[in-house]
Design an enzyme around this catalytic site. Structure first.
Site, PDB file in Angstrom:
ATOM      1  N   SER A 141       0.810  -1.201  -0.058  1.00  0.00           N
ATOM      2  CA  SER A 141      -0.018   0.035  -0.012  1.00  0.00           C
ATOM      3  C   SER A 141       0.990   1.138   0.067  1.00  0.00           C
ATOM      4  O   SER A 141       2.075   1.376   0.346  1.00  0.00           O
ATOM      5  CB  SER A 141      -0.924  -0.112   1.169  1.00  0.00           C
ATOM      6  OG  SER A 141      -1.522   1.205   1.292  1.00  0.00           O
ATOM      7  N   TYR A 154      -1.677   0.209  10.233  1.00  0.00           N
ATOM      8  CA  TYR A 154      -1.759  -0.497   8.989  1.00  0.00           C
ATOM      9  C   TYR A 154      -0.636  -0.492   8.164  1.00  0.00           C
ATOM     10  O   TYR A 154       0.215  -1.117   7.489  1.00  0.00           O
ATOM     11  CB  TYR A 154      -3.078  -0.257   8.244  1.00  0.00           C
ATOM     12  CG  TYR A 154      -3.124  -0.672   6.746  1.00  0.00           C
ATOM     13  CD1 TYR A 154      -3.714  -1.829   6.668  1.00  0.00           C
ATOM     14  CD2 TYR A 154      -2.964   0.308   5.760  1.00  0.00           C
ATOM     15  CE1 TYR A 154      -3.740  -2.173   5.077  1.00  0.00           C
ATOM     16  CE2 TYR A 154      -3.173   0.084   4.388  1.00  0.00           C
ATOM     17  CZ  TYR A 154      -3.588  -1.423   4.083  1.00  0.00           C
ATOM     18  OH  TYR A 154      -3.760  -1.575   2.633  1.00  0.00           O
TER      19      TYR A 154
HETATM   20  N1  LIG Z   1      -8.640  -0.980  -1.553  1.00  0.00           N
HETATM   21  C1  LIG Z   1      -7.589  -0.360  -1.597  1.00  0.00           C
HETATM   22  O1  LIG Z   1      -7.853   1.195  -1.719  1.00  0.00           O
HETATM   23  C2  LIG Z   1      -6.327  -0.720  -1.405  1.00  0.00           C
HETATM   24  C3  LIG Z   1      -5.269   0.438  -1.521  1.00  0.00           C
HETATM   25  C4  LIG Z   1      -3.807  -0.049  -1.100  1.00  0.00           C
HETATM   26  C5  LIG Z   1      -3.705  -1.468  -1.055  1.00  0.00           C
HETATM   27  N2  LIG Z   1      -4.781  -2.280  -0.703  1.00  0.00           N
HETATM   28  C6  LIG Z   1      -4.372  -3.736  -0.433  1.00  0.00           C
HETATM   29  O2  LIG Z   1      -5.266  -4.475  -1.515  1.00  0.00           O
HETATM   30  C7  LIG Z   1      -5.250  -5.824  -0.900  1.00  0.00           C
HETATM   31  C8  LIG Z   1      -6.784  -6.210  -1.083  1.00  0.00           C
HETATM   32  O3  LIG Z   1      -7.699  -5.432  -0.645  1.00  0.00           O
HETATM   33  P1  LIG Z   1      -9.068  -5.244  -0.923  1.00  0.00           P
HETATM   34  O4  LIG Z   1      -9.171  -3.810  -1.075  1.00  0.00           O
HETATM   35  O5  LIG Z   1      -9.578  -5.741  -2.189  1.00  0.00           O
HETATM   36  O6  LIG Z   1      -9.844  -5.700   0.387  1.00  0.00           O
HETATM   37  P2  LIG Z   1     -11.284  -6.388   0.575  1.00  0.00           P
HETATM   38  O7  LIG Z   1     -12.114  -5.999  -0.575  1.00  0.00           O
HETATM   39  O8  LIG Z   1     -11.669  -5.911   1.808  1.00  0.00           O
HETATM   40  O9  LIG Z   1     -10.909  -7.752   0.401  1.00  0.00           O
HETATM   41  C9  LIG Z   1     -10.137  -8.444   1.512  1.00  0.00           C
HETATM   42  C10 LIG Z   1     -10.275  -9.807   1.205  1.00  0.00           C
HETATM   43  O10 LIG Z   1      -9.489 -10.625   2.164  1.00  0.00           O
HETATM   44  C11 LIG Z   1     -10.100 -11.307   2.836  1.00  0.00           C
HETATM   45  N3  LIG Z   1      -9.485 -11.526   4.313  1.00  0.00           N
HETATM   46  C12 LIG Z   1      -9.222 -10.501   5.114  1.00  0.00           C
HETATM   47  N4  LIG Z   1      -8.767 -10.829   6.212  1.00  0.00           N
HETATM   48  C13 LIG Z   1      -8.261 -12.373   6.032  1.00  0.00           C
HETATM   49  C14 LIG Z   1      -7.872 -13.445   6.872  1.00  0.00           C
HETATM   50  N5  LIG Z   1      -7.540 -12.852   7.956  1.00  0.00           N
HETATM   51  N6  LIG Z   1      -7.824 -14.491   6.236  1.00  0.00           N
HETATM   52  C15 LIG Z   1      -8.249 -14.857   5.144  1.00  0.00           C
HETATM   53  N7  LIG Z   1      -8.839 -13.886   4.333  1.00  0.00           N
HETATM   54  C16 LIG Z   1      -8.959 -12.602   4.800  1.00  0.00           C
HETATM   55  C17 LIG Z   1     -11.694 -10.785   3.048  1.00  0.00           C
HETATM   56  O11 LIG Z   1     -12.649 -11.952   3.059  1.00  0.00           O
HETATM   57  P3  LIG Z   1     -13.047 -12.254   4.756  1.00  0.00           P
HETATM   58  O12 LIG Z   1     -13.227 -10.853   5.422  1.00  0.00           O
HETATM   59  O13 LIG Z   1     -14.374 -12.789   4.377  1.00  0.00           O
HETATM   60  O14 LIG Z   1     -11.879 -12.925   5.139  1.00  0.00           O
HETATM   61  C18 LIG Z   1     -11.775 -10.464   1.604  1.00  0.00           C
HETATM   62  O15 LIG Z   1     -12.109 -11.454   0.630  1.00  0.00           O
HETATM   63  C19 LIG Z   1      -4.967  -5.729   0.481  1.00  0.00           C
HETATM   64  O16 LIG Z   1      -3.647  -6.166   0.870  1.00  0.00           O
HETATM   65  C20 LIG Z   1      -4.995  -4.423   0.856  1.00  0.00           C
HETATM   66  O17 LIG Z   1      -4.199  -3.999   2.019  1.00  0.00           O
HETATM   67  C21 LIG Z   1      -5.994  -1.981  -1.019  1.00  0.00           C
END
Ligand SMILES: NC(=O)c1ccc[n+]([C@@H]2O[C@H](COP(=O)([O-])OP(=O)(O)OC[C@H]3O[C@@H](n4cnc5c(N)ncnc54)[C@H](OP(=O)(O)O)[C@@H]3O)[C@@H](O)[C@H]2O)c1
Length: 235
Positions: A141, A154
Site C-alpha cells: 500500500s 496498517y
Molecule cells: N482498496 C484499496 O484502496 C487498497 C489500497 C492499497 C492497498 N490495498 C491492499 O489490497 C489488498 C486487497 O484489498 P481489498 O481492498 O481488495 O480488500 P477487500 O475488498 O476488503 O478484500 C479483502 C479480502 O481478504 C479477505 N480477508 C481479510 N482478512 C482475512 C484473513 N485474516 N484471512 C483470510 N482472508 C482474509 C476478505 O474476506 P473475509 O473478510 O471474508 O475473510 C476479503 O476477501 C490488501 O492487501 C489491501 O491492503 C487496498
C-alpha cells in the site's frame, strides 16, 4: 480436468475485492487457483474451477490446509506452485484511530494478518516455489511509505511487508518477489477506511488486474512496484 503443465496460484483473501478479481482472471487464463477467505460460502459459485479453502490466514491449521490443497491439485511428485499472492489484509479499527488511541490488540491483529501470516505461508510454500522458480506477490500500500494520520498500524504492517519482500528477494534470487502497491480501489476495505464517504470515484479492483498480470508474465527484477507504474508497460 487438471494437467501438470498448468501453472498453479494461491491467492489469499479472494472473497472479494482485488483477490477475487485476480483469481477470476487467472482462472480465465487456464491457471489452477487455490483461494481463501473467512467468509467463503459464495466462492464456489463466484469462482467456478477454483479450489476454495475457507479460513483465516492467521490460523496455522488453515495455512496447513492451504498448503495441502496446493499439493493435492497434482499427483505426488508433480505438485507445483508458480505464484503465491499474499493479498488478505486487516485494516484495523474503523474509523482509523490515531496511534495515541489504537488498541494494541488491534495493532497486533493487523501485524499478524499483514506480516506474520504472509511470512508463514512463504516459509510453508518455499520448497514448491523454489522448484518452479516461482513468484511471490505481496500486496502492499502507499500507506507503507506515506505518513497518513490514522494509518499508523496498517502502514507499519505494510512497511514491514515491504522490507520482508526486499530481504526475501535478496535471499531467494531464483524467485521473483514483489511488493505491489495497487493504488486506491473501490472495495470494502477502502470504504472501511473512509466510513460514510462516497468512494465511487475510486477505480474497481478489476482495473488493477492487468498490471498484476503483466508483472507475473514479464517477471521484471524483484522489488517494490506501483501498479500505476506498470499500467503503461508492454508485456
Ligand atoms: N482498496 C484499496 O484502496 C487498497 C489500497 C492499497 C492497498 N490495498 C491492499 O489490497 C489488498 C486487497 O484489498 P481489498 O481492498 O481488495 O480488500 P477487500 O475488498 O476488503 O478484500 C479483502 C479480502 O481478504 C479477505 N480477508 C481479510 N482478512 C482475512 C484473513 N485474516 N484471512 C483470510 N482472508 C482474509 C476478505 O474476506 P473475509 O473478510 O471474508 O475473510 C476479503 O476477501 C490488501 O492487501 C489491501 O491492503 C487496498
Amino acid at each position: 480436468m487438471t494437467s501438470t503443465s498448468q501453472p498453479t496460484a494461491l491467492i489469499t483473501g479472494a472473497g472479494r475485492g482485488l483477490g477475487l478479481a485476480l483469481a477470476r482472471s487467472l482462472l480465465a487464463g487456464d491457471w489452477r487457483v487455490v483461494v481463501d477467505a473467512r467468509r467463503a460460502g459464495h466462492l464456489a459459485a463466484a469462482l467456478p474451477g477454483a479450489l476454495v479453502v475457507p479460513g483465516d490466514v492467521t490460523d496455522p491449521a488453515h495455512r496447513d490446509a492451504l498448503a495441502t490443497a496446493v499439493s493435492g491439485l497434482a499427483p505426488t511428485g508433480q505438485q507445483r506452485l508458480d505464484l503465491l499472492v499474499n493479498n488478505a489484509s486487516d485494516l484495523g479499527p474503523s474509523p482509523l484511530p490515531r496511534l495515541a488511541d489504537v488498541p494494541l490488540a488491534a495493532a497486533r491483529r493487523v501485524l499478524e494478518t499483514n506480516v506474520l501470516a504472509p511470512l508463514a505461508l512463504i516459509q510453508r510454500l518455499l520448497p514448491l516455489l523454489r522448484a518452479s522458480g516461482g513468484t511471490v506477490l505481496n500486496v502492499s500500500s502507499d500507506a507503507a511509505v506515506e505518513a497518513y494520520e490514522g494509518w499508523g498500524a496498517y502502514g507499519a504492517s505494510k512497511a514491514a511487508l515491504d522490507q520482508l519482500t526486499a530481504v526475501l528477494a535478496a535471499e531467494e534470487p531464483g524467485l521473483a518477489v514483489y511488493a505491489v502497491d495497487p493504488g486506491d480501489m473501490r472495495t470494502e476495505m477502502h470504504q472501511a477506511a473512509f466510513p460514510g464517504e462516497d468512494i465511487s470515484d475510486r477505480p474497481e479492483p478489476d482495473a488493477v488486474v492487468p498490471a498484476l498480470l503483466r508483472l507475473i508474465e514479464t517477471r521484471p527484477p524483484s522489488g517494490r512496484v506501483r501498479a500505476a507504474d506498470l499500467a503503461g508497460t508492454t508485456a
